[in-house]
Design an enzyme around this catalytic site. Structure first.
Site, PDB file in Angstrom:
ATOM      1  N   ASP A   1      11.428   9.594  35.710  1.00 20.04           N
ATOM      2  CA  ASP A   1      10.153  10.283  35.845  1.00 20.04           C
ATOM      3  C   ASP A   1      10.403  11.785  35.679  1.00 20.04           C
ATOM      4  O   ASP A   1      11.084  12.389  36.508  1.00 20.04           O
ATOM      5  CB  ASP A   1       9.597   9.955  37.237  1.00 20.04           C
ATOM      6  CG  ASP A   1       8.280  10.641  37.521  1.00 20.04           C
ATOM      7  OD1 ASP A   1       7.840  11.464  36.687  1.00 20.04           O
ATOM      8  OD2 ASP A   1       7.693  10.361  38.576  1.00 20.04           O
TER       9      ASP A   1
ATOM     10  N   CYS B   1       3.449   3.501  32.801  1.00 18.49           N
ATOM     11  CA  CYS B   1       4.255   4.258  33.765  1.00 18.49           C
ATOM     12  C   CYS B   1       3.415   4.450  35.022  1.00 18.49           C
ATOM     13  O   CYS B   1       2.442   3.716  35.219  1.00 18.49           O
ATOM     14  CB  CYS B   1       4.747   5.572  33.171  1.00 18.49           C
ATOM     15  SG  CYS B   1       3.447   6.725  32.681  1.00 18.49           S
TER      16      CYS B   1
ATOM     17  N   ARG C   1       5.379   9.779  30.703  1.00 19.66           N
ATOM     18  CA  ARG C   1       6.221   8.887  29.902  1.00 19.66           C
ATOM     19  C   ARG C   1       5.440   7.966  28.973  1.00 19.66           C
ATOM     20  O   ARG C   1       5.718   7.912  27.767  1.00 19.66           O
ATOM     21  CB  ARG C   1       7.117   8.047  30.837  1.00 19.66           C
ATOM     22  CG  ARG C   1       8.163   8.869  31.553  1.00 19.66           C
ATOM     23  CD  ARG C   1       8.777   8.102  32.703  1.00 19.66           C
ATOM     24  NE  ARG C   1       7.800   7.892  33.784  1.00 19.66           N
ATOM     25  CZ  ARG C   1       8.042   7.236  34.905  1.00 19.66           C
ATOM     26  NH1 ARG C   1       9.232   6.677  35.095  1.00 19.66           N
ATOM     27  NH2 ARG C   1       7.120   7.122  35.839  1.00 19.66           N
TER      28      ARG C   1
HETATM   29  P1  4NP Z   1       4.394   9.421  34.591  1.00 22.07           P
HETATM   30  O1  4NP Z   1       4.791  10.673  35.512  1.00 22.07           O
HETATM   31  O2  4NP Z   1       4.399   8.210  35.500  1.00 22.07           O
HETATM   32  O3  4NP Z   1       5.495   9.383  33.577  1.00 22.07           O
HETATM   33  O4  4NP Z   1       3.041   9.727  34.008  1.00 22.07           O
HETATM   34  C1  4NP Z   1       4.129  10.995  36.684  1.00 22.07           C
HETATM   35  C2  4NP Z   1       2.911  11.645  36.640  1.00 22.07           C
HETATM   36  C3  4NP Z   1       2.269  11.995  37.809  1.00 22.07           C
HETATM   37  C4  4NP Z   1       2.838  11.693  39.040  1.00 22.07           C
HETATM   38  C5  4NP Z   1       4.052  11.040  39.085  1.00 22.07           C
HETATM   39  C6  4NP Z   1       4.694  10.689  37.908  1.00 22.07           C
HETATM   40  N1  4NP Z   1       2.178  12.082  40.244  1.00 22.07           N
HETATM   41  O5  4NP Z   1       2.775  11.913  41.322  1.00 22.07           O
HETATM   42  O6  4NP Z   1       1.025  12.543  40.193  1.00 22.07           O
END
Ligand code: 4NP
Length: 150
Positions: free
Chosen positions: A120, A7, A13
């Site tokens: 997300d 991800c 995720r």
């Molecule tokens: P992930 O979610 O891609 O599912 O781990 C996110 C975690 C952090 C961020 C964005 C999405 N961020 O902008 O820091």
């Protein structure tokens, strides 16, 4: 079978997908996860992911975020992207056709060719994480079914 979950941050995720598959897959499989960004490198999964997984009987708090690297194309058989953005960011790094063919959108396991996204959940509440968990479990049960029985 060696499977990598990817991800953006590798804290929401993909750690859930990693934990679910690790829990359900045969013990000789290799399961890992990574982020297309290194923004959270070295961090534990988001507390909301840890709580969601724990509620389903799965521990993911030992995981640590790491960025996706080109060498992952060699180390894994299948690379699951959670959304189209992750998918194109991974594909952009593929050194050859064989590598590119390893990359799949995870919800296509359940809904072939529909290119559905795992949303997300980072900016939302706990409920978004529970929904993500349910989606990923559905996809991974389907993936396991077709790989273990097919
Ligand atoms: P992930 O979610 O891609 O599912 O781990 C996110 C975690 C952090 C961020 C964005 C999405 N961020 O902008 O820091």
């Amino acid at each position: 079978m060696k499977v990598l979950m990817v991800c953006l941050g590798n804290i929401c995720r993909s750690p859930l997908a990693h934990g679910i598959l690790e829990h359900k897959a045969p013990s000789n499989w290799t399961i890992d996860s990574a982020g297309t960004s290194g923004w959270h490198e070295g961090e534990r999964p988001d507390t909301r992911s840890i709580i969601t997984a724990k509620g389903r009987g799965i521990a993911i708090d030992q995981q640590r975020s790491r960025p996706f690297v080109v060498d992952d194309f060699k180390r894994f058989d299948i690379i699951f992207a959670m959304d189209s953005s992750n998918y194109s960011n991974i594909l952009r790094l593929a050194p050859d056709e064989e590598s590119a063919l390893k990359v799949r959108l995870i919800m296509n396991e359940v809904y072939p060719k529909e290119n559905r996204q795992v949303p997300d959940p980072y900016t939302g509440g706990q409920n978004g994480f529970e929904e993500v968990y349910d989606m990923l479990e559905l996809a991974l049960d389907e993936f396991l079914n077709s790989n273990l029985n097919g």
